[in-house]
Write an enzyme that holds these catalytic residues in place. Structure first.
Site, PDB file in Angstrom:
ATOM      1  CG  HIS A  23      -1.841  -1.338   1.448  1.00  0.00           C
ATOM      2  ND1 HIS A  23      -2.465  -1.239   0.248  1.00  0.00           N
ATOM      3  CD2 HIS A  23      -1.636  -2.311   2.394  1.00  0.00           C
ATOM      4  CE1 HIS A  23      -3.773  -2.273   0.782  1.00  0.00           C
ATOM      5  NE2 HIS A  23      -2.846  -2.578   2.125  1.00  0.00           N
TER       6      HIS A  23
HETATM    7  C1  BDR Z   1      -2.429   1.200   5.893  1.00  0.00           C
HETATM    8  O1  BDR Z   1      -2.455   0.578   6.957  1.00  0.00           O
HETATM    9  C2  BDR Z   1      -1.513   0.048   7.566  1.00  0.00           C
HETATM   10  O2  BDR Z   1      -1.307  -1.402   7.852  1.00  0.00           O
HETATM   11  C3  BDR Z   1      -0.320  -0.223   6.315  1.00  0.00           C
HETATM   12  O3  BDR Z   1       1.024  -0.007   6.553  1.00  0.00           O
HETATM   13  C4  BDR Z   1      -0.708   0.973   5.352  1.00  0.00           C
HETATM   14  O4  BDR Z   1      -0.621   2.534   5.432  1.00  0.00           O
HETATM   15  C5  BDR Z   1      -3.373   0.066   4.399  1.00  0.00           C
HETATM   16  O5  BDR Z   1      -4.387  -0.192   4.548  1.00  0.00           O
END
Ligand code: BDR
Ligand code: CA
Length: 315
Positions: free
Chosen positions: A239
């Protein structure tokens, strides 16, 4: 371009920082930490370790341990990121130390020192930024842009049917940031679900540096296991690297302009709602070219870590 990286490392945060650190033409003036994937202490320790390990000189500032409304998380997502936030690899810096200033004060000071020059890349909860705005409302006029990983418009949420983890973790902070005059670009699940790596791709990134390569494979192995168990896939979304990808090459995204808000009540708490409007001050990324993202990621990391390596990365 002056950048502040606001992060909760976090396995995908660690991948994003690797990419960010390899970008040309950016000046990473500071890293601010936020609780999220692990406690603030763990996220800060990980940020310090990553800086040392990736040869990043930027100072690290510790951020908020609780949400905007001072609520401490009951638990952290150890099933995705490990109890330490880095896949239970339990890393500690050997010499890099934390700056004394708080993350909130660093954000305020930097935006005032460099009006209009700073882009904040936020890949965790928006608590630090919301707290900075609460202390100094004029900051909303001083940032160049805020690019944040969080939220979702059309895709299903990853913590509830509607909400993405970074926004769900502190919806009040998101609501404050969304209702400010800050110029925001949202890089949410609509695009980040498509930006996926595999372990062979990770292995191919920095073969010239065994220490970094071994670490990257170890943390991503943990992360890949979670996605294999829950989604039955061999690939996994990275992500936070999508937010770096937007900073690096916005041409690989399709965006819409409009206005964002965050739902605070009821079962849709943490949902990001977007009203399209070509005069709106918010942009949301709706499509990405994931193959080009991987090519860009590999090319940049190779140029920093294996300058003599060439060729197409394996996916
Ligand atoms: C986001 O949530 C966190 O767990 C990850 O690092 C990312 O920023 C994804 O939904
Ligand atoms: Ca993150």
């Amino acid at each position: 371009m002056k950048i502040i990286f606001d992060t909760d490392p976090g396995i995908d945060d660690a991948m994003a920082l690797l990419y960010l650190s390899a970008l040309p033409d950016i000046e990473l003036i500071g890293i601010t930490t936020i609780h999220g994937n692990a406690s603030i202490e763990d996220c800060t320790r990980n940020a310090l370790y990553l800086c040392e390990h990736y040869s990043i000189k930027a100072p690290v500032f510790q951020g908020e341990a609780t949400s905007f409304s001072s609520i401490a998380p009951e638990k952290y997502p150890d099933f995705v990121h490990g109890a330490d936030g880095l896949g239970n690899t339990n890393r500690s810096p050997s010499s890099k130390v934390l700056d004394e200033m708080s993350a909130v004060d660093f954000l305020i000071k930097s935006l005032k020192d460099y009006p209009g020059e700073i882009t904040i890349l936020a890949v965790g909860r928006l608590t630090n930024l919301a707290k900075a705005l609460e202390k100094e409302p004029e900051l909303q006029e001083l940032a160049n842009e805020i690019i944040f990983m969080g939220g979702t418009i059309e895709a299903k949420g990853n913590v509830s049917a509607w909400a993405e983890a970074n926004i769900f973790g502190d919806p009040e902070a998101a609501a404050i940031v969304f209702s400010s005059r800050l110029k925001l670009t949202m890089v949410g699940l609509d695009v980040t679900n498509s930006a996926r790596m595999t372990l062979p791709f990770v292995e191919s990134l920095v073969p010239g540096n065994d220490e970094i390569s071994t670490f990257l494979v170890a943390i991503n192995q943990y992360y890949a296991d979670f996605y294999r168990e829950t989604e039955g896939t061999d690939d996994f979304p990275i992500h936070d690297s999508s937010a770096v990808a937007y900073l690096h090459d916005p041409s690989i995204f399709e965006t819409k302009s409009g206005n964002l808000r965050c739902i605070l009540e009821g079962k849709e708490r943490g949902r990001t709602v977007f009203q399209e409007d070509r005069n709106g001050i918010h942009k949301v990324c709706m499509k990405i070219n994931p193959e080009q993202l991987l090519r860009n990621y590999a090319a940049q990391t190779k140029s920093k870590y294996n300058p003599h390596e060439a060729g197409t990365p394996r996916r």
